[in-house]
Each structure stands twice: as C-alpha cells, then as structure tokens.
Design a protein around this motif. Structure first.
Motif, mmCIF file in Angstrom:
data_model
loop_
_atom_site.group_PDB
_atom_site.id
_atom_site.type_symbol
_atom_site.label_atom_id
_atom_site.label_comp_id
_atom_site.label_asym_id
_atom_site.label_seq_id
_atom_site.Cartn_x
_atom_site.Cartn_y
_atom_site.Cartn_z
ATOM 1 N N GLY A 1 8.635 3.664 7.247
ATOM 2 C CA GLY A 1 7.923 3.309 6.000
ATOM 3 C C GLY A 1 6.376 3.361 6.417
ATOM 4 N N ASP B 1 4.273 0.567 -1.419
ATOM 5 C CA ASP B 1 5.352 1.670 -1.908
ATOM 6 C C ASP B 1 6.331 1.539 -0.794
ATOM 7 O OD1 ASP B 1 7.016 4.146 -1.442
ATOM 8 O OD2 ASP B 1 5.591 4.798 -3.016
ATOM 9 N N TYR B 2 7.645 1.104 -1.094
ATOM 10 C CA TYR B 2 8.622 0.992 -0.170
ATOM 11 C C TYR B 2 9.782 2.096 -0.301
ATOM 12 C CZ TYR B 2 6.508 -3.721 0.564
ATOM 13 O OH TYR B 2 5.933 -4.615 1.010
ATOM 14 N N SER B 3 9.684 3.078 -0.749
ATOM 15 C CA SER B 3 10.438 4.268 -1.122
ATOM 16 C C SER B 3 10.756 4.749 0.182
ATOM 17 C CB SER B 3 9.683 5.250 -2.062
ATOM 18 O OG SER B 3 9.009 5.907 -1.322
ATOM 19 N N GLY B 4 10.199 4.678 1.243
ATOM 20 C CA GLY B 4 10.555 5.558 2.579
ATOM 21 C C GLY B 4 10.202 6.926 2.262
ATOM 22 N N GLU B 5 9.821 7.430 1.352
ATOM 23 C CA GLU B 5 9.201 8.847 1.255
ATOM 24 C C GLU B 5 8.056 9.162 1.912
ATOM 25 O OE1 GLU B 5 11.425 11.278 -0.342
ATOM 26 O OE2 GLU B 5 12.997 9.813 -0.410
ATOM 27 N N ARG C 1 1.001 2.582 -3.813
ATOM 28 C CA ARG C 1 1.040 3.343 -4.905
ATOM 29 C C ARG C 1 0.192 2.528 -6.244
ATOM 30 N NH1 ARG C 1 5.252 5.638 -7.015
ATOM 31 N NH2 ARG C 1 6.396 5.834 -5.370
ATOM 32 N N ARG D 1 0.385 8.048 -5.612
ATOM 33 C CA ARG D 1 0.655 7.134 -4.154
ATOM 34 C C ARG D 1 -0.354 7.922 -3.232
ATOM 35 N NH1 ARG D 1 5.177 9.525 -1.402
ATOM 36 N NH2 ARG D 1 6.122 7.666 -0.691
#
Length: 108
Positions: free
Chosen positions: A99, A78-82, A15, A22
């Motif tokens: 991820g 970006d570690y959101s996993g989205e 991101r 992102r």
C-alpha cells in the motif's frame, strides 16, 4: 502553534477529504510555502491554516493527472491498496509494496 511533524510520509497514498482525488506524497513543506496568489484563490471559508504541513502529490481523478498542493487537514490516508496511475510515479518511486511506494531517488 507550529506543528513540526508531518502525518503522512513520502510514498504514502492519500485522498482529499472533500474533493474526489487521490495521490502519492512526493514532497512535504513543514508549513505553507506556495504563493499568496494561490492561497487567495481559495474561497475564504475553505482556506486552510498556513501553520501546518502541506503536501505535494502526484494526483489523479477520473479525468486527469496533475500535481496537487494540499494541507494536512484536507487529507486522509488511502488504504484501498489500489495503485496510483499518475505517469510520473515511476520517476520517484519503485513498485507499490504493502500500500505504499518506496522512494527510489534521493530527494533534498
């Protein structure tokens, strides 16, 4: 001094540090490799150094999908996993795994 190793890898989700978008890394330039017109369009007080990796991203924000060209200094992991919903992701990558997107085409 030229940094010769990219911090982010193909398929990694990143991101922007300052702007709300992102994306997935699909290519990396070892140093700036865009046009001078593109570089000069960046406000002078925000221009990144040219002697660092620059990343090509399949990017998204709340309004659209696009390709972004971003310096390493302006990215964070970006570690959101989205997942990234950019419609071109399936052209380059397999399904999101832990991820990250696995590359499924040969790049030059």
């Amino acid at each position: 001094m030229l940094k010769t190793r990219a911090k982010y890898s193909l398929g990694q989700i990143v991101r922007h540090r300052k702007h709300p978008f992102r994306g997935v890394v699909f290519d990396v330039d070892a140093m700036f490799s865009n046009t001078e017109e593109w570089y000069d369009a960046i406000p002078e007080d925000s221009r990144p150094q040219k002697d660092q990796p620059f990343y090509h991203l399949l990017a998204e924000n709340d309004q659209s999908y696009y390709v972004a060209y971003v310096s390493e200094q302006n990215l964070i992991a970006d570690y959101s996993g989205e997942p990234v919903s950019h419609p071109d992701v399936p052209e380059f990558f397999g399904d999101l795994e832990d991820g990250q997107y696995p590359l499924h085409v040969q790049m030059n």
